[in-house]
Design an enzyme around this catalytic site. Structure first.
Site, short mmCIF file in Angstrom:
data_model
loop_
_atom_site.label_atom_id
_atom_site.label_comp_id
_atom_site.label_asym_id
_atom_site.label_seq_id
_atom_site.Cartn_x
_atom_site.Cartn_y
_atom_site.Cartn_z
N TYR A 172 0.82 -1.21 0.00
CA TYR A 172 0.00 0.00 0.00
C TYR A 172 0.85 1.27 0.00
CZ TYR A 172 -4.51 -2.28 0.43
OH TYR A 172 -5.65 -3.01 0.17
N GLU A 177 -0.52 -30.23 12.12
CA GLU A 177 -1.00 -29.49 10.95
C GLU A 177 -2.22 -28.61 11.27
OE1 GLU A 177 -3.18 -30.33 6.64
OE2 GLU A 177 -2.06 -31.94 7.59
N ASP A 230 -2.07 -34.71 7.88
CA ASP A 230 -2.95 -35.59 7.11
C ASP A 230 -2.12 -36.41 6.13
OD1 ASP A 230 -5.28 -34.63 8.27
OD2 ASP A 230 -5.67 -33.17 6.69
#
Length: 370
Positions: free
Chosen positions: A100, A200, A251
């Site tokens: 910005y 995770e 996972d």
């Protein structure tokens, strides 16, 4: 403004010399340019001796008088100049702030901004890191916080004119939010843990925190809350360097594998700082397809592997830093054969606290993937 630290002065000197180099080119009637390492997949190599990905020897030159490079060159110099001002003012900014700050128009007669999207500025920050051999944090740039920690350790955080001490064992249900920069003006002391468990998903981290798993098992538990941000990966590496075993609990799918290997060997995109971010000694605790035999109830909780899972498993078999491990070759071949995947939340099937038993069982038996 407080006295500058030696590290700050070094960064300031590097940026000043970078600018002076370009000025010398201009006054010598040369094309202003700078050299950096190529950051594409073709220039990323696996260093067996170190155990992580790193950049090769290929270089490229960025110059101003080049139609295809002039805009990117100008944008990179604008980033360097803005970072120099941050350092001189002893101020820090997020990479979003930087975007910005530099988004403004080039002038009344030019209907074009320096940057239109943050996706333009982010990779140029990385280019600058490589060109100057500095890390983003040394340029007083940070990213959003992402990651949480709980465990027996103290964090000493010198922020502004204050020094704050945080007890990692007394952070309640929320834990300690891991900042983007875990090097400058921050210390980790009185670490009393047997290992680090990286989980995770935030939901599983919350479960283990509620069960006081970290207290019962004398562990430090970290959740990167998905893909591990640079600050979290750096912290994991720092804890590994202190001699703590690192176990990763993810996972069994494309995303879980990607998160693990990014922690262990680094990423292709950030191969230039793998020496700071990668943790080669990390081990994958699970979940795995191999768990289906050891924990039969999981057979009824598998999910169909999608195209991305299958494609990623096939790709990983071709990565030399993965195929060097027969355990991983066997695991990935099981995924391709069964076309199934398994989420860590499946371990809550028998009872919510079974996750604790699973982790303890895996660590006790040394049953994990390298």
């Amino acid at each position: 403004m407080p006295d500058e630290s030696p590290k700050t002065r070094i960064t300031e000197d590097v940026l000043r010399e970078f600018g002076n180099m370009l000025i010398r080119d201009i006054f010598s009637d040369k094309n202003p340019s700078f050299q950096t390492s190529v950051r594409s997949r073709t220039n990323v190599v696996f260093d067996k001796s170190k155990g992580f990905l790193t950049l090769g020897d290929s270089k490229e030159e960025h110059s101003f008088i080049n139609v295809s490079q002039s805009k990117g060159f100008m944008q990179t110099i604008a980033i360097a100049a803005k970072c120099y001002s941050f350092i001189k003012q002893n101020q820090h900014a997020t990479i979003r702030d930087l975007f910005y700050q530099l988004k403004y128009s080039l002038g009344d007669d030019l209907d074009e901004n320096i940057f239109n999207e943050q996706s333009e500025s982010n990779p140029l920050i990385e280019d600058l890191e490589v060109a100057l051999d500095l890390r983003r944090e040394q340029l007083n740039l940070n990213a959003n916080r992402k990651g949480v920690l709980v465990g027996n350790m103290r964090i000493i955080d010198k922020f502004g004119d204050e020094t704050v001490e945080i007890d990692g064992a007394k952070t309640g249900r929320s834990g300690w939010a891991i900042p983007s920069d875990v090097d400058n003006d921050i210390q980790f002391v009185d670490i009393d843990a047997d290992y680090v468990l990286v989980v995770e998903k935030d939901a599983l981290w919350y479960r283990l925190n509620e069960d006081k798993f970290w207290k019962k098992e004398n562990a430090i538990i970290i959740s990167p809350m998905g893909q591990a941000a640079r600050g979290t990966r750096r912290l994991i590496r720092k804890l590994s360097d202190k001699g703590l075993p690192i176990y990763v609990f993810n996972d069994c799918d494309a995303w879980g594998w990607y998160i693990y290997w990014t922690i262990k060997t680094g990423s292709i995109n950030l191969a230039y700082i793998s020496d700071d971010l990668a943790t080669p000694k990390a081990k994958f605790i699970g979940v795995t397809m191999s768990d289906l035999e050891a924990y039969p109830f999981l057979k009824g909780l598998t999910m169909k592997a999608n195209d991305m899972d299958i494609k990623k498993a096939q790709e990983m078999l071709n990565y030399p830093w993965i195929s060097r491990y027969p355990e991983w070759v066997n695991e990935l071949n099981l995924v391709l054969k069964m076309k199934k995947k398994l989420e860590q939340n499946s371990l809550e099937g028998p009872k919510l606290s079974f996750v604790d038993e699973y982790i303890n069982d895996k660590i006790k038996k040394g049953n994990f993937l390298p």
